[in-house]
Design an enzyme around this catalytic site. Sequence first.
Site, PDB file in Angstrom:
ATOM      1  N   LYS A  22      13.242  13.751  -0.174  1.00 14.75           N
ATOM      2  CA  LYS A  22      13.254  12.454  -0.885  1.00 14.75           C
ATOM      3  C   LYS A  22      12.070  12.390  -1.853  1.00 14.75           C
ATOM      4  O   LYS A  22      12.233  12.031  -3.025  1.00 14.75           O
ATOM      5  CB  LYS A  22      13.140  11.316   0.117  1.00 14.75           C
ATOM      6  CG  LYS A  22      12.777   9.965  -0.489  1.00 14.75           C
ATOM      7  CD  LYS A  22      12.680   8.844   0.523  1.00 14.75           C
ATOM      8  CE  LYS A  22      11.358   8.761   1.185  1.00 14.75           C
ATOM      9  NZ  LYS A  22      10.269   8.119   0.406  1.00 14.75           N
ATOM     10  N   ASN A  23      10.880  12.795  -1.370  1.00 18.62           N
ATOM     11  CA  ASN A  23       9.661  12.603  -2.164  1.00 18.62           C
ATOM     12  C   ASN A  23       9.493  13.632  -3.269  1.00 18.62           C
ATOM     13  O   ASN A  23       8.525  13.583  -4.015  1.00 18.62           O
ATOM     14  CB  ASN A  23       8.437  12.575  -1.242  1.00 18.62           C
ATOM     15  CG  ASN A  23       8.450  11.327  -0.379  1.00 18.62           C
ATOM     16  OD1 ASN A  23       9.244  10.415  -0.600  1.00 18.62           O
ATOM     17  ND2 ASN A  23       7.603  11.301   0.634  1.00 18.62           N
ATOM     18  N   CYS A 116       4.277  -3.244   0.349  1.00 18.43           N
ATOM     19  CA  CYS A 116       5.451  -2.911   1.156  1.00 18.43           C
ATOM     20  C   CYS A 116       5.011  -2.982   2.610  1.00 18.43           C
ATOM     21  O   CYS A 116       3.906  -3.413   2.932  1.00 18.43           O
ATOM     22  CB  CYS A 116       5.967  -1.527   0.803  1.00 18.43           C
ATOM     23  SG  CYS A 116       4.923  -0.230   1.450  1.00 18.43           S
ATOM     24  N   ARG A 121       0.256  -1.826  -2.039  1.00 19.55           N
ATOM     25  CA  ARG A 121       0.439  -0.508  -2.661  1.00 19.55           C
ATOM     26  C   ARG A 121      -0.097  -0.597  -4.100  1.00 19.55           C
ATOM     27  O   ARG A 121       0.655  -0.720  -5.039  1.00 19.55           O
ATOM     28  CB  ARG A 121       1.903  -0.094  -2.621  1.00 19.55           C
ATOM     29  CG  ARG A 121       2.499  -0.007  -1.235  1.00 19.55           C
ATOM     30  CD  ARG A 121       1.977   1.134  -0.372  1.00 19.55           C
ATOM     31  NE  ARG A 121       2.379   2.448  -0.827  1.00 19.55           N
ATOM     32  CZ  ARG A 121       3.532   3.029  -0.489  1.00 19.55           C
ATOM     33  NH1 ARG A 121       4.399   2.389   0.263  1.00 19.55           N
ATOM     34  NH2 ARG A 121       3.837   4.219  -0.941  1.00 19.55           N
ATOM     35  N   PRO A 122      -1.424  -0.611  -4.245  1.00 19.21           N
ATOM     36  CA  PRO A 122      -1.996  -0.803  -5.585  1.00 19.21           C
ATOM     37  C   PRO A 122      -1.622   0.343  -6.523  1.00 19.21           C
ATOM     38  O   PRO A 122      -1.267   1.433  -6.074  1.00 19.21           O
ATOM     39  CB  PRO A 122      -3.495  -0.816  -5.317  1.00 19.21           C
ATOM     40  CG  PRO A 122      -3.673  -0.143  -4.015  1.00 19.21           C
ATOM     41  CD  PRO A 122      -2.429  -0.393  -3.226  1.00 19.21           C
ATOM     42  N   ASP A 124      -3.742   0.830  -9.379  1.00 22.46           N
ATOM     43  CA  ASP A 124      -4.905   0.886 -10.278  1.00 22.46           C
ATOM     44  C   ASP A 124      -5.182   2.302 -10.786  1.00 22.46           C
ATOM     45  O   ASP A 124      -5.516   2.496 -11.961  1.00 22.46           O
ATOM     46  CB  ASP A 124      -6.138   0.315  -9.566  1.00 22.46           C
ATOM     47  CG  ASP A 124      -6.397   0.991  -8.227  1.00 22.46           C
ATOM     48  OD1 ASP A 124      -5.476   1.006  -7.383  1.00 22.46           O
ATOM     49  OD2 ASP A 124      -7.489   1.566  -8.033  1.00 22.46           O
ATOM     50  N   ASP A 306       2.840  10.748   6.664  1.00 22.14           N
ATOM     51  CA  ASP A 306       4.252  10.479   6.941  1.00 22.14           C
ATOM     52  C   ASP A 306       4.679  11.006   8.303  1.00 22.14           C
ATOM     53  O   ASP A 306       5.738  10.634   8.796  1.00 22.14           O
ATOM     54  CB  ASP A 306       5.138  11.085   5.850  1.00 22.14           C
ATOM     55  CG  ASP A 306       4.938  10.362   4.528  1.00 22.14           C
ATOM     56  OD1 ASP A 306       5.402  10.868   3.500  1.00 22.14           O
ATOM     57  OD2 ASP A 306       4.292   9.298   4.528  1.00 22.14           O
ATOM     58  N   ILE A 328      -4.775   7.156   5.413  1.00 17.87           N
ATOM     59  CA  ILE A 328      -4.148   7.043   4.085  1.00 17.87           C
ATOM     60  C   ILE A 328      -3.684   5.620   3.800  1.00 17.87           C
ATOM     61  O   ILE A 328      -3.953   5.080   2.727  1.00 17.87           O
ATOM     62  CB  ILE A 328      -2.964   8.027   3.951  1.00 17.87           C
ATOM     63  CG1 ILE A 328      -3.410   9.462   4.280  1.00 17.87           C
ATOM     64  CG2 ILE A 328      -2.346   7.922   2.559  1.00 17.87           C
ATOM     65  CD1 ILE A 328      -4.458  10.022   3.340  1.00 17.87           C
ATOM     66  N   ARG A 398      16.681   5.039   4.004  1.00 20.10           N
ATOM     67  CA  ARG A 398      15.980   5.368   2.753  1.00 20.10           C
ATOM     68  C   ARG A 398      15.573   6.838   2.730  1.00 20.10           C
ATOM     69  O   ARG A 398      15.437   7.427   1.665  1.00 20.10           O
ATOM     70  CB  ARG A 398      14.720   4.503   2.610  1.00 20.10           C
ATOM     71  CG  ARG A 398      14.946   3.049   2.279  1.00 20.10           C
ATOM     72  CD  ARG A 398      13.634   2.344   2.030  1.00 20.10           C
ATOM     73  NE  ARG A 398      12.773   3.173   1.216  1.00 20.10           N
ATOM     74  CZ  ARG A 398      11.482   3.408   1.494  1.00 20.10           C
ATOM     75  NH1 ARG A 398      10.920   2.870   2.558  1.00 20.10           N
ATOM     76  NH2 ARG A 398      10.754   4.185   0.712  1.00 20.10           N
TER      77      ARG A 398
END
Length: 427
Positions: A22-23, A116, A121-122, A124, A306, A328, A398
């Site tokens: 997925k990623n 989320c 979930r910035p 910047d 993950d 993380i 997902r």
Amino acid sequence: MQKLVIDGGVPLEGEIFLHGAKNSALPILAAALLCNGETTLENCPRLTDVFAACRILTHLGGRCTIQEHTVTVQVRALRSDTIPEALMQEMRSSIIFLGAVLGRAGTCHVSYPGGCELGPRPIDMHLEALRQMGARFSVCGGQLDCTVPDGLHGAVIHLPFPSVGATENVLLAAVLAKGETVLHNAAREPEICDLAAFLRKCGAKISGEGESTIRIEGTERLHGCVHAIMPDRIAGITYLGAAAITGGTLCLKGTDAQPMENMLPTLEQMGCRLYPEPDRLHLLAPRRLRAVPFLRTMPHPGFPTDAQAIFMAMLSLADGVSVLEENIFENRYRHVDALVKMGARIHVSGRTAVVAGVRALSGAAVSATDLRGGAAMVLAGLAAQGRTEVRQISHIDRGYETMELVLRSVGAQIVRKDVPSEGLLRI
Ligand code: EPZ
């Protein structure tokens, strides 16, 4: 809404073919926007996040066709530089389209991505890096408007943290920018290497991916290509974990050990025996898993965040006490309550979770809190005594292709059922 109903206690045994990552698929679908002509992605996982990415591509002017595990994208010209809020909200990582749209159109309008289930979930680091490449931003009413008045140009960028998404956005913005971009403290995840491999096939000039410094020489134009998405290392460790937690055996096909090499030693430390082959990996679980004194999540090549929930589920039944540290994300212990409800002995203090292994878990009704937390609950249910129901499984869909069919194919007693909506019950 749907739920998974699991009758636990069955040692898994058999073969599973691992789907594509997925990623890796998501940033590569965004990268397809940059290519003139047709791109064919093979081994593309059939996941709700992938379908959402295809809807964004279509909205922007791409033509997506999905046939089984092959996605074909045709982009002649962008029809829009705006991603509406509804599409942005469908998946957290839609911000990776920002770099691609800027790279292709020079302007981009997206709704500011919210937080989320893993916490805020910035973005910047994404914005600061793109600003150094010539992008200018304004935020109004939750809408992020981006322009590149003088076009995107190369820059020397130092990420304060090896953010996967920020690294991907820089790659996507840099491949068509003027001049060279040097990205320091880049994320080193295997999915970054897969994205770079895809872009290189399309004519991009990239070197250093997988290391902390990546160099990108901007080119005039990119063409389409055919690319096979790498195997999903997190889904892979999830299914190996399902065999490990149930005291079973598994042959994981469609991958070698390499994508999971930073997780497999921990499985061995827990007593699993692993037998890698060029295109598959065998696991033999011990009767009871052993605890791991200390497990901390770190950016790649460290232990991946993950996999934290997946290993916590296994360690809940291990012999001994394990200490986990989540470095993380701020809020990645939301699966703990469900595991405790099933009888696990887990104490969380800040970023640290202490897991005292118990002899048995008991089935219970729980709700998935996020993608990997939901998978952890399924693993606990597979090993628990009695019946477990996992609700809110849209989180799981997902990132895992029909998880229940995959697990059933290796002996799990698991079915997907519809959950009547509350409204109907009131009637
Ligand atoms: C990617 O998310 C993955 N998602 C995540 O996988 C994964 O957990 C994460 O990388 C870390 O490996 C996809 O690839 C689609 P980050 P991403 O930017 O890019 C902070 C899953 O389960 N940060 O590396 O969002 C951030 O808040 C998902 O498949 C900033 O502060 O992760 C987080 O604490 C979950 N500012 C940390 O860095 C920024 O501008 C790591 O985030 C960007 C990030």
